[in-house]
Design a protein around this motif. Structure first.
Motif, PDB file in Angstrom:
ATOM      1  N   VAL A   1      -4.948 -12.462   6.504  1.00 14.24           N
ATOM      2  CA  VAL A   1      -3.677 -13.075   6.114  1.00 14.24           C
ATOM      3  C   VAL A   1      -2.861 -12.093   5.276  1.00 14.24           C
ATOM      4  O   VAL A   1      -3.419 -11.137   4.715  1.00 14.24           O
ATOM      5  N   PRO A   2      -1.546 -12.304   5.146  1.00 13.81           N
ATOM      6  CA  PRO A   2      -0.745 -11.442   4.276  1.00 13.81           C
ATOM      7  C   PRO A   2      -1.190 -11.566   2.817  1.00 13.81           C
ATOM      8  O   PRO A   2      -1.592 -12.647   2.371  1.00 13.81           O
ATOM      9  N   VAL A   3      -1.097 -10.460   2.099  1.00 14.07           N
ATOM     10  CA  VAL A   3      -1.490 -10.421   0.694  1.00 14.07           C
ATOM     11  C   VAL A   3      -0.358  -9.756  -0.094  1.00 14.07           C
ATOM     12  O   VAL A   3       0.002  -8.612   0.181  1.00 14.07           O
ATOM     13  N   ALA A   4       0.188 -10.496  -1.057  1.00 15.35           N
ATOM     14  CA  ALA A   4       1.329  -9.986  -1.817  1.00 15.35           C
ATOM     15  C   ALA A   4       0.920  -9.478  -3.185  1.00 15.35           C
ATOM     16  O   ALA A   4       0.135 -10.117  -3.895  1.00 15.35           O
ATOM     17  N   VAL A   5       1.477  -8.342  -3.560  1.00 17.33           N
ATOM     18  CA  VAL A   5       1.437  -7.865  -4.934  1.00 17.33           C
ATOM     19  C   VAL A   5       2.525  -8.636  -5.673  1.00 17.33           C
ATOM     20  O   VAL A   5       3.709  -8.535  -5.331  1.00 17.33           O
ATOM     21  N   GLU A   6       2.121  -9.426  -6.680  1.00 18.05           N
ATOM     22  CA  GLU A   6       3.105 -10.301  -7.334  1.00 18.05           C
ATOM     23  C   GLU A   6       2.858 -10.373  -8.838  1.00 18.05           C
ATOM     24  O   GLU A   6       2.136 -11.227  -9.335  1.00 18.05           O
ATOM     25  N   TYR A   7       3.468  -9.425  -9.556  1.00 22.41           N
ATOM     26  CA  TYR A   7       3.449  -9.453 -11.014  1.00 22.41           C
ATOM     27  C   TYR A   7       4.562  -8.538 -11.508  1.00 22.41           C
ATOM     28  O   TYR A   7       4.940  -7.583 -10.831  1.00 22.41           O
ATOM     29  N   PRO A   8       5.112  -8.837 -12.672  1.00 24.38           N
ATOM     30  CA  PRO A   8       6.165  -7.964 -13.195  1.00 24.38           C
ATOM     31  C   PRO A   8       5.602  -6.597 -13.551  1.00 24.38           C
ATOM     32  O   PRO A   8       4.483  -6.487 -14.051  1.00 24.38           O
ATOM     33  N   THR A   9       6.360  -5.568 -13.260  1.00 23.66           N
ATOM     34  CA  THR A   9       5.893  -4.208 -13.505  1.00 23.66           C
ATOM     35  C   THR A   9       6.885  -3.437 -14.356  1.00 23.66           C
ATOM     36  O   THR A   9       8.076  -3.749 -14.396  1.00 23.66           O
ATOM     37  N   ALA A  10       6.372  -2.410 -14.995  1.00 21.23           N
ATOM     38  CA  ALA A  10       7.211  -1.580 -15.851  1.00 21.23           C
ATOM     39  C   ALA A  10       7.635  -0.299 -15.166  1.00 21.23           C
ATOM     40  O   ALA A  10       8.547   0.383 -15.617  1.00 21.23           O
ATOM     41  N   SER A  11       6.964   0.054 -14.053  1.00 22.76           N
ATOM     42  CA  SER A  11       7.278   1.311 -13.391  1.00 22.76           C
ATOM     43  C   SER A  11       6.919   1.237 -11.920  1.00 22.76           C
ATOM     44  O   SER A  11       6.096   0.420 -11.503  1.00 22.76           O
ATOM     45  N   GLU A  12       7.524   2.128 -11.148  1.00 18.39           N
ATOM     46  CA  GLU A  12       7.229   2.209  -9.721  1.00 18.39           C
ATOM     47  C   GLU A  12       5.781   2.620  -9.490  1.00 18.39           C
ATOM     48  O   GLU A  12       5.155   2.196  -8.516  1.00 18.39           O
ATOM     49  N   GLN A  13       5.229   3.412 -10.394  1.00 17.00           N
ATOM     50  CA  GLN A  13       3.843   3.855 -10.234  1.00 17.00           C
ATOM     51  C   GLN A  13       2.876   2.671 -10.287  1.00 17.00           C
ATOM     52  O   GLN A  13       1.857   2.663  -9.578  1.00 17.00           O
ATOM     53  N   VAL A  14       3.186   1.671 -11.085  1.00 23.82           N
ATOM     54  CA  VAL A  14       2.341   0.476 -11.152  1.00 23.82           C
ATOM     55  C   VAL A  14       2.335  -0.242  -9.803  1.00 23.82           C
ATOM     56  O   VAL A  14       1.301  -0.745  -9.356  1.00 23.82           O
ATOM     57  N   ILE A  15       3.487  -0.281  -9.149  1.00 15.58           N
ATOM     58  CA  ILE A  15       3.572  -0.891  -7.819  1.00 15.58           C
ATOM     59  C   ILE A  15       2.730  -0.086  -6.826  1.00 15.58           C
ATOM     60  O   ILE A  15       1.950  -0.646  -6.051  1.00 15.58           O
ATOM     61  N   ILE A  16       2.893   1.229  -6.855  1.00 22.26           N
ATOM     62  CA  ILE A  16       2.118   2.098  -5.962  1.00 22.26           C
ATOM     63  C   ILE A  16       0.628   1.903  -6.188  1.00 22.26           C
ATOM     64  O   ILE A  16      -0.151   1.803  -5.229  1.00 22.26           O
ATOM     65  N   ASP A  17       0.232   1.810  -7.443  1.00 22.91           N
ATOM     66  CA  ASP A  17      -1.187   1.613  -7.760  1.00 22.91           C
ATOM     67  C   ASP A  17      -1.704   0.300  -7.179  1.00 22.91           C
ATOM     68  O   ASP A  17      -2.831   0.235  -6.666  1.00 22.91           O
ATOM     69  N   GLY A  18      -0.881  -0.760  -7.252  1.00 23.34           N
ATOM     70  CA  GLY A  18      -1.279  -2.054  -6.701  1.00 23.34           C
ATOM     71  C   GLY A  18      -1.443  -2.001  -5.197  1.00 23.34           C
ATOM     72  O   GLY A  18      -2.417  -2.533  -4.645  1.00 23.34           O
ATOM     73  N   VAL A  19      -0.504  -1.360  -4.517  1.00 21.72           N
ATOM     74  CA  VAL A  19      -0.578  -1.229  -3.066  1.00 21.72           C
ATOM     75  C   VAL A  19      -1.812  -0.414  -2.675  1.00 21.72           C
ATOM     76  O   VAL A  19      -2.572  -0.788  -1.754  1.00 21.72           O
ATOM     77  N   GLN A  20      -2.051   0.668  -3.375  1.00 20.02           N
ATOM     78  CA  GLN A  20      -3.196   1.515  -3.063  1.00 20.02           C
ATOM     79  C   GLN A  20      -4.524   0.794  -3.336  1.00 20.02           C
ATOM     80  O   GLN A  20      -5.493   0.982  -2.599  1.00 20.02           O
ATOM     81  N   ALA A  21      -4.556  -0.037  -4.368  1.00 19.83           N
ATOM     82  CA  ALA A  21      -5.770  -0.793  -4.672  1.00 19.83           C
ATOM     83  C   ALA A  21      -6.081  -1.766  -3.538  1.00 19.83           C
ATOM     84  O   ALA A  21      -7.255  -1.919  -3.152  1.00 19.83           O
ATOM     85  N   LEU A  22      -5.059  -2.395  -2.983  1.00 15.51           N
ATOM     86  CA  LEU A  22      -5.278  -3.303  -1.860  1.00 15.51           C
ATOM     87  C   LEU A  22      -5.687  -2.532  -0.614  1.00 15.51           C
ATOM     88  O   LEU A  22      -6.576  -2.973   0.141  1.00 15.51           O
ATOM     89  N   GLU A  23      -5.056  -1.394  -0.370  1.00 16.14           N
ATOM     90  CA  GLU A  23      -5.437  -0.587   0.792  1.00 16.14           C
ATOM     91  C   GLU A  23      -6.888  -0.144   0.719  1.00 16.14           C
ATOM     92  O   GLU A  23      -7.565  -0.033   1.746  1.00 16.14           O
ATOM     93  N   ALA A  24      -7.382   0.096  -0.499  1.00 17.36           N
ATOM     94  CA  ALA A  24      -8.745   0.577  -0.670  1.00 17.36           C
ATOM     95  C   ALA A  24      -9.761  -0.556  -0.559  1.00 17.36           C
ATOM     96  O   ALA A  24     -10.963  -0.296  -0.360  1.00 17.36           O
ATOM     97  N   TYR A  25      -9.299  -1.801  -0.654  1.00 20.90           N
ATOM     98  CA  TYR A  25     -10.203  -2.941  -0.573  1.00 20.90           C
ATOM     99  C   TYR A  25     -10.701  -3.108   0.867  1.00 20.90           C
ATOM    100  O   TYR A  25      -9.921  -3.035   1.816  1.00 20.90           O
ATOM    101  N   ASN A  26     -12.000  -3.339   1.034  1.00 21.24           N
ATOM    102  CA  ASN A  26     -12.530  -3.638   2.360  1.00 21.24           C
ATOM    103  C   ASN A  26     -13.802  -4.475   2.216  1.00 21.24           C
ATOM    104  O   ASN A  26     -14.312  -4.675   1.146  1.00 21.24           O
TER     105      ASN A  26
END
Length: 247
Positions: free
Chosen positions: A222-247
């Motif tokens: 199913v779709p999985v959304a990163v959903e939390y307020p962030t202070a920087s673009e790097q935090v968003i990138i980190d969230g996306v990468q953490a999900l990509e690394a999940y298996n």
């Protein structure tokens, strides 16, 4: 996790929103980050009628899948919210594929409720409800009661498991995942830190939630959304990468 499953909810651009950025520019940031799905937030519009055409055109041109988070209830005073039709009109004009509400003060589905909901569902926009941070529609029993009734009525309504909201209503996110997994059609990931009045929502891996373990309980496709307020673009990138690394 496949990157095609990942959604960026515009809450990640909370700081940009506070600085006056509109959602079209947020979509441009989503594309720049290499993500192909975004969740618009209704409360982030300054003038929805004026902003809609450009958003619809941009999403179509860039083949973005749009989700629509509406901070309103399906049931108001125990009956169908009369504003729902307006929200579906907005979603249609935006080119939205998936729309989300809270359940509100649901207690029972009357025949006229089923008829009204089916008329909206026939518009072809996938419809889901989410656990919020209220005692009325954010508890396990409340979500399960509505989803059970919807299934019995053959209503094509799914459920958004919001990982970070359970602690705000005093419930356990793992217990909730186990109880509600059969209904899940979309997931919001986030982390929580602290407790009681000091509870705050934080980026993945910054809090106390074992989000990877919870994802193993829930549907994997199913779709999985990163959903939390962030202070920087790097935090968003980190969230996306953490999900990509999940298996």
């Amino acid at each position: 996790m496949k990157k095609s499953q990942i959604v960026l909810n515009h809450l990640v651009f909370a700081k940009d929103h506070d600085n006056g950025m509109q959602q079209l520019d947020m979509l441009k940031k989503v594309v720049a980050l290499g993500v192909q799905s975004a969740e618009l937030r209704r409360e982030y519009f300054d003038d929805i009628a004026a902003e809609t055409p450009a958003i619809a055109d941009y999403a179509k041109a860039h083949q973005l899948r749009l989700f629509y988070s509406v901070p309103d209830e399906v049931f108001v005073n125990h009956r169908i919210n009369p504003k729902l039709e307006q929200y579906y009109d907005e979603a249609t004009q935006l080119g939205v594929s998936v729309i989300k509400f809270n359940t509100g003060d649901f207690d029972t589905l009357l025949p006229e409720d089923i008829q009204q909901l089916n008329a909206l569902l026939d518009r072809g926009i996938e419809t889901n409800i989410e656990n919020d941070q209220t005692q009325v529609s954010g508890k396990i029993d409340a979500i399960k009661a509505f989803m059970t009734a919807a299934k019995e009525a053959k209503l094509d309504i799914g459920y958004v498991y919001d990982m970070g909201n359970w602690r705000y209503v005093g419930e356990d996110e793992v217990v909730a995942a186990e109880a509600l997994a059969p209904y899940v059609r979309y997931i919001h990931v986030k982390d929580d830190k602290g407790s009681g009045d000091n509870l705050v929502t934080v980026p993945l891996n910054d809090g106390d939630i074992n989000w990877q373990a919870i994802l193993t309980i829930l549907p994997q496709d199913v779709p999985v959304a990163v959903e939390y307020p962030t202070a920087s673009e790097q935090v968003i990138i980190d969230g996306v990468q953490a999900l990509e690394a999940y298996n």
